[in-house]
Design a protein around this motif. Structure first.
Motif, PDB file in Angstrom:
ATOM      1  N   ALA A  66     -34.326 -10.569  58.617  1.00  0.00           N
ATOM      2  CA  ALA A  66     -34.161 -11.670  59.891  1.00  0.00           C
ATOM      3  C   ALA A  66     -33.307 -12.902  59.671  1.00  0.00           C
ATOM      4  O   ALA A  66     -33.334 -13.207  58.615  1.00  0.00           O
ATOM      5  N   ALA A  99     -39.127 -13.034  64.312  1.00  0.00           N
ATOM      6  CA  ALA A  99     -38.572 -11.790  64.641  1.00  0.00           C
ATOM      7  C   ALA A  99     -39.693 -10.753  64.758  1.00  0.00           C
ATOM      8  O   ALA A  99     -40.907 -10.873  64.617  1.00  0.00           O
ATOM      9  N   GLN A 151     -40.250  -4.763  66.238  1.00  0.00           N
ATOM     10  CA  GLN A 151     -39.324  -3.761  66.479  1.00  0.00           C
ATOM     11  C   GLN A 151     -38.065  -4.526  65.924  1.00  0.00           C
ATOM     12  O   GLN A 151     -37.384  -3.713  65.226  1.00  0.00           O
ATOM     13  N   GLU A 152     -37.683  -5.566  65.821  1.00  0.00           N
ATOM     14  CA  GLU A 152     -36.350  -6.170  65.179  1.00  0.00           C
ATOM     15  C   GLU A 152     -36.433  -5.949  63.709  1.00  0.00           C
ATOM     16  O   GLU A 152     -35.585  -5.809  63.154  1.00  0.00           O
ATOM     17  N   ASP A 161     -36.138  -2.290  63.104  1.00  0.00           N
ATOM     18  CA  ASP A 161     -34.518  -1.955  63.156  1.00  0.00           C
ATOM     19  C   ASP A 161     -33.730  -2.610  61.900  1.00  0.00           C
ATOM     20  O   ASP A 161     -32.705  -1.891  61.633  1.00  0.00           O
TER      21      ASP A 161
END
Length: 754
Positions: free
Chosen positions: A198, A203, A206-207, A210
């Motif tokens: 991040a 964050a 899900q971030e 990802d």
């Protein structure tokens, strides 16, 4: 890891880097308590860190610090304590710089001198790891500025391999791993995975997931390119708000305490790697040997939500690991067989066991290479394309999401197609050698040999003349052969290919009445000799390889195999009305022991369960009177042959050759006085040792009319530990057996009224 050392199941094996920075810290009660806590959290791997030091980044030597480096005795003690707790153990030497320079940025003034001192450190810990029975040795950690000298690192790896018989890896830093050029000399690609996830704190989960996605994809491609599995040899997050922003640096300075951000990063990493078929282990940083060292240690998960994340992950895996009855029993089959004559049983079973689809001879091709060290491949960025082989590559480990689900498991489906590599690993164990390989004639050129299976060597993707090495001699003669001096072949196949091999032997692999290849073994020990009995054993393993080549099994054959197994089990049940109870008890405790003792590989657990249910199938060849007489008088000779007979019968069933090998050795004794080969100690496959103990447990606790209590069974097993049984398996059985259900005595049959 590779060689069945680290977990290879449906999810990565959890581990932790155990740390200490005092000479005797690993020999304290606090260190043992740390291991207990680690095990109770569900962690299976303990990577024990030991650190040497450089005075500054330009220093030309590495050396232990008498005030900070754990002593050899304390390291050895902790390795043994970890193994007593059934943890897999890695020894992980580090180099730190006293001035605080990152180890990946060192620049010794005299690199030759530095490499000499570094090699001495690795040699020392390789010997220590081998003496303690560690499973893995890490030959370096985050040495980014030095790892570009591939030749020097290859020399260090060779020195380590000469002293340590387990798995070797290197822990590359996250920004170094794709530049390393010596992964082919190691067994596993290690990554210290401190990837920034991040740009700023806060964050979302899900971030974070990802952010992991392209990293996972890139590392999996790297793994596929080099043909080595992955392990995250370090991964950790500080209990700080910026845990995922700068994972390696967030804990290096004081900051706000935020254990929830740490836990979120743990969960995202576990989620991101869930289902990967390339990752074998995740070792978290860190787990202090003394909890007092964790005060102010931002990275430790202990007593924080991150520990709960690890525990929940481990529990989900444990819940999904049970191998539930893959072999249903048919009452109608049993009743029908009861109506047949004893000879009728055997005839039906043999017909069922012989059923298999006809296979083309050419499908039997890929097999192994000579058991010598292979020549170094080209070190270009792009690996050469491997030789095309018939469909005989070792089966990929299937991980998927099965271990996170609660759906019913099927041992036959978990087993998958047979692995030639797995049979090579078993060959190394039972013959006490470091190398085994299966070479077969290439399908497109019968004057060349290609590799179909290997263990302890890296030969796949190369070709050899069919008359080269000990394999060539065996192909010419069709008979097993042992060489007391392997160097005599160097003039024929080149010194580089036989580098380090002192003694070798090979047996022919005969497929459809033709010699298609060889099973070759080799050792670096100059005093090793192979006698006639060992050549006979090598021939038996070669027969299993041949069966695996011609009958590898697969999804399309599962129902056919299931039908054959039903017939075998029904025939066994029909011989003895108590057999079903004994088999169920044997399989029940064997699967529990397997969860404690075997790597978390579905296929290994499936092999164990099926072998536990079928271990006495060879008794179908023993006349029923002899079966009832077990080991009395003249019947003993026939009964002693039943493990080998069972192996031969099961080897004919597609995909069951690994199961057959386990059955073959389940009557061996720890003291070497068993059947059929007189193997002793760790030469007996672990699954076979587990079945030996499980079978004895079942016989004691299911005896008709008067079953013994678990406590009595444990007492009897301990009385035979070190003689008949592996003491370690017995002790695990003692803890597992105490929780097994007590058997209800079966009432004696009433006399029939006349």
């Amino acid at each position: 890891m590779a060689a069945a050392v680290l977990a290879a199941g449906s999810g990565p094996s959890l581990g932790a880097n155990v740390t200490a920075y005092q000479p005797n810290a690993y020999a304290t009660p606090a260190a043992e308590q740390a291991l207990d806590r680690l095990r109770d959290t569900g962690i299976r791997d303990a990577a024990i860190v030991v650190t040497w030091y450089m005075d500054d980044a330009r220093d030309s030597t590495v050396a232990p610090d008498p005030a900070r480096t754990p002593s050899d005795d304390s390291v050895l003690q902790l390795i043994r304590r970890a193994r007593e707790r059934e943890l897999r153990v890695a020894l992980k030497p580090h180099v730190d710089v006293r001035t605080g320079t990152f180890r990946g940025e060192i620049a010794p003034l005299n690199e030759t001198e530095w490499w000499a001192s570094y090699a001495a450190m690795i040699e020392r810990y390789a010997e220590l790891a081998n003496a303690g029975g560690a499973d893995v040795l890490v030959v370096g950690d985050e040495l980014r500025s030095m790892s570009d000298d591939a030749a020097a690192f290859r020399d260090v790896i060779a020195r380590a391999r000469a002293r340590f018989r387990g798995t070797l890896t290197y822990a590359a830093n996250w920004d170094e791993v794709e530049q390393v050029r010596f992964w082919d000399d190691l067994d596993v690609i290690g990554v210290d995975a401190y990837y920034p996830l991040a740009r700023a704190p806060g964050a979302t989960p899900q971030e974070l997931r990802d952010a992991w996605r392209p990293i996972v994809a890139r590392l999996e491609r790297l793994s596929e390119r080099w043909g080595r599995p992955l392990a995250l040899t370090e991964i950790g997050y500080a209990a700080r708000p910026d845990a995922a922003v700068n994972p390696s640096g967030a804990g290096a300075r004081p900051g706000p305490y935020d254990p929830d951000s740490q836990a979120a990063a743990y969960e995202a990493a576990l989620d991101a790697w869930r289902g990967s078929d390339r990752l074998e282990a995740i070792w978290w940083w860190d787990w202090p040997a003394d909890p007092r060292d964790a005060v102010g240690d931002a990275f430790s998960p202990r007593d924080r939500p991150a520990e709960d994340v690890l525990r929940a992950f481990a529990q989900r895996e444990a819940d999904g690991d049970g191998l539930l009855g893959g072999i249903p029993w048919s009452l109608m089959s049993v009743v029908a067989i009861w109506l047949l004559l004893p000879l009728g049983f055997l005839a039906i079973v043999r017909v069922l066991a012989a059923r298999r689809p006809a296979r083309e001879a050419e499908e039997a091709a890929p097999v192994a290479a000579p058991v010598a060290e292979a020549p170094a491949p080209a070190r270009a960025d792009a690996e050469p394309e491997p030789e095309p082989l018939p469909a005989l590559e070792a089966r990929p480990v299937r991980r998927g999401g099965g271990r996170f689900s609660r759906q019913r498991r099927d041992a036959l489906r978990d087993l998958g197609p047979v692995s030639i590599d797995r049979l090579c690993e078993l060959t190394c164990r039972v013959l006490d050698v470091e190398m085994a390989a299966v070479l077969v004639r290439a399908p497109d050129d019968h004057d060349s040999l290609v590799t179909a299976g290997q263990a302890g060597v890296r030969l796949r993707g190369r070709r050899w003349p069919a008359d080269a090495g000990v394999a060539g001699l065996v192909l010419a003669s069709g008979e097993p052969l042992a060489l007391s001096d392997y160097s005599m072949l160097q003039a024929r196949i080149g010194g580089e290919q036989t580098r380090g091999v002192r003694m070798g032997a090979a047996a022919p692999v005969v497929v459809q009445h033709a010699v298609r290849g060889t099973l070759s073994i080799g050792t670096r020990r100059a005093d090793r000799r192979f006698d006639e009995r060992e050549l006979e054993l090598l021939g038996a393993m070669a027969d299993l390889v041949a069966a695996a080549i011609s009958r590898p099994g697969g999804p399309d054959e599962i129902e056919d195999v299931r039908g054959q197994l039903r017939g075998l089990r029904a025939a066994l049940d029909a011989r003895d009305q108590d057999e079903h109870r004994r088999i169920a008890a044997t399989a029940g405790i064997a699967t529990r022991l397997g969860k404690r003792l075997l790597p978390a590989d579905r296929s290994l657990h499936a092999e164990l369960e099926l072998a536990a249910r079928l271990h006495d199938v060879g008794m179908l060849r023993v006349p029923s009177a002899a079966a009832r007489g077990a080991t009395a008088g003249d019947n003993r000779r026939l009964t002693r042959l039943h493990p080998a007979w069972g192996c031969e019968l099961l080897a004919e069933i597609p995909g069951l050759q690994g199961v057959a090998a386990i059955v073959r050795f389940h009557r061996e004794r720890w003291d070497g006085r068993g059947d059929p080969h007189g193997l002793a100690g760790p030469r007996i496959p672990l699954a076979s040792r587990i079945i030996a103990v499980s079978e004895a447990w079942a016989e004691l606790t299911t005896a008709a009319g008067a079953p013994r209590s678990p406590e009595h069974a444990i007492h009897e097993l301990r009385a035979q530990a070190g003689r008949r049984f592996d003491p370690r398996v017995v002790e695990v059985a003692a803890s597992v057996g105490a929780t097994m259900p007590r058997q209800v005595p079966r009432p004696a049959p009433r006399p029939v009224a006349r």
